[in-house]
Design a protein around this motif. Structure first.
Motif, mmCIF file in Angstrom:
data_model
loop_
_atom_site.group_PDB
_atom_site.id
_atom_site.type_symbol
_atom_site.label_atom_id
_atom_site.label_comp_id
_atom_site.label_asym_id
_atom_site.label_seq_id
_atom_site.Cartn_x
_atom_site.Cartn_y
_atom_site.Cartn_z
ATOM 1 N N GLN A 74 0.825 -1.209 0.000
ATOM 2 C CA GLN A 74 0.000 0.000 0.000
ATOM 3 C C GLN A 74 0.858 1.257 0.000
ATOM 4 N N CYS A 97 -5.740 1.338 -9.347
ATOM 5 C CA CYS A 97 -5.715 0.065 -8.609
ATOM 6 C C CYS A 97 -5.540 -1.108 -9.571
ATOM 7 N N MET A 146 -5.649 -2.184 -2.328
ATOM 8 C CA MET A 146 -5.347 -0.832 -2.779
ATOM 9 C C MET A 146 -6.612 0.032 -2.829
ATOM 10 N N GLU A 147 -7.720 -0.572 -3.229
ATOM 11 C CA GLU A 147 -8.974 0.171 -3.337
ATOM 12 C C GLU A 147 -9.458 0.643 -1.969
#
Length: 335
Positions: free
Chosen positions: A159, A308, A322-323
């Motif tokens: 991340q 993403c 990631m979202e």
């Protein structure tokens, strides 16, 4: 071979590239070499210099990201070896939310594992070694087990790389990490930008702040400032052209009143145009708070599905991870 400017280059990289080209050409027949030569001449003549420059910058960024990711792994190993934030079966000292988002978490059903230090493979290894459990029994000596809630107060290394590869504007000159904890984000800011942005980490805990300073010195990280302070006392850290990162820094540590004070302070001091990366959605963690403003009037949500997808490829788990980081832009109140 001359450089594009017509002047011979003496750089080591150019010399090594020439040697590699000669080695590749030696594997081809003469007519194939001529074909490559004609193609290369056409490429140099017809490709705009801006495109060649852009391709070079893209490749350089890729190298910085790869090198930064390797060093970030070494930092995580360094901190794990020091016994920092070891996952524990013991009850911790968090102030579990009693209202709103995450209010289903408590000291019995929740396990805190720092995602910067321990990825999924690390957690599985701890489970296999019986040092960590994925479930708990609400009834003593019963087989009626329930999965534990796993929480982290740090972003994962994946991340952090995503933040500076895909979410931070390329023109950004200032990074602010609110609730810096182990310093994971500030390390990433230095590594993934090659130390070219000024980064400030704000952390109330003196032990974490001291640890971050020690790690910065240990790994020679550049352009980082660590402030052991409450963000409500630091209006001066907010700048123009700023990228701010927050990982749910208030919910598990402050009372409801204190959280409201923090969000009111941020609403007052964040500059219009500031890009905020927040995990999880700001709307969810503030919906139970009594604020003088509406989040949607203050922050413009930015859809990052494309970024993403580029980052995750075909890996749906990485996409979801990631979202979960939401990107916002602070609106101009005068518009």
């Amino acid at each position: 071979m001359a450089s594009i400017s017509g002047k011979p280059s003496k750089s080591k990289e150019v010399r090594e590239t020439k040697e590699k080209i000669v080695a590749l050409l030696s594997k081809l027949k003469i007519e194939e070499v001529i074909e490559i030569k004609d193609w290369l001449n056409k490429y140099v003549d017809e490709t705009p210099l801006e495109q060649i420059t852009a391709n070079h910058e893209k490749e350089q960024k890729k190298k910085i990201l790869e090198k930064g990711a390797q060093k970030l792994d070494r930092i995580a190993t360094f901190l794990k070896d020091k016994g920092v934030d070891v996952p524990s079966k013991e009850l911790n000292k968090l102030k579990y939310p009693t209202e709103g988002f995450d209010s289903d978490c408590n000291e019995i059903n929740t396990c805190e594992v720092d995602s910067f230090l321990y990825d999924d493979d690390d957690v599985e290894e701890l489970v296999q070694q019986n040092q960590l459990s994925r479930s708990y029994c609400p009834d003593c000596n019963s087989r009626n087990t329930i999965p534990l809630n796993f929480i982290s107060h740090s972003l994962s290394r994946l991340q952090i790389k995503f933040l500076f590869d895909k979410l931070m504007p390329p023109t950004c000159q200032n990074v602010l990490d609110i609730g810096s904890r182990l310093g994971a984000v500030v390390y990433g800011a230095s590594l993934f930008t090659n130390g070219n942005v000024h980064t400030v980490g704000v952390e109330m805990d003196s032990d974490y702040a001291a640890l971050a300073l020690q790690t910065i010195r240990q790994f020679g990280l550049k352009n980082i400032e660590i402030l052991r302070e409450d963000i409500r006392h630091l209006p001066q850290v907010f700048k123009e052209n700023q990228f701010i990162v927050m990982n749910n820094v208030f919910s598990f540590f402050l009372s409801k009143t204190e959280q409201e004070e923090c969000w009111e302070f941020l609403h007052t001091h964040m500059r219009p145009g500031t890009v905020l990366a927040h995990h999880p959605p700001v709307e969810k963690i503030t919906e139970h708070l009594d604020l003088s403003f509406a989040v949607e009037d203050w922050l413009e949500f930015v859809n990052t599905t494309e970024q993403c997808s580029e980052y995750a490829g075909d890996d749906s788990e990485i996409f979801e991870e990631m979202e979960s980081i939401c990107k916002y832009i602070v609106k101009n109140p005068e518009v």
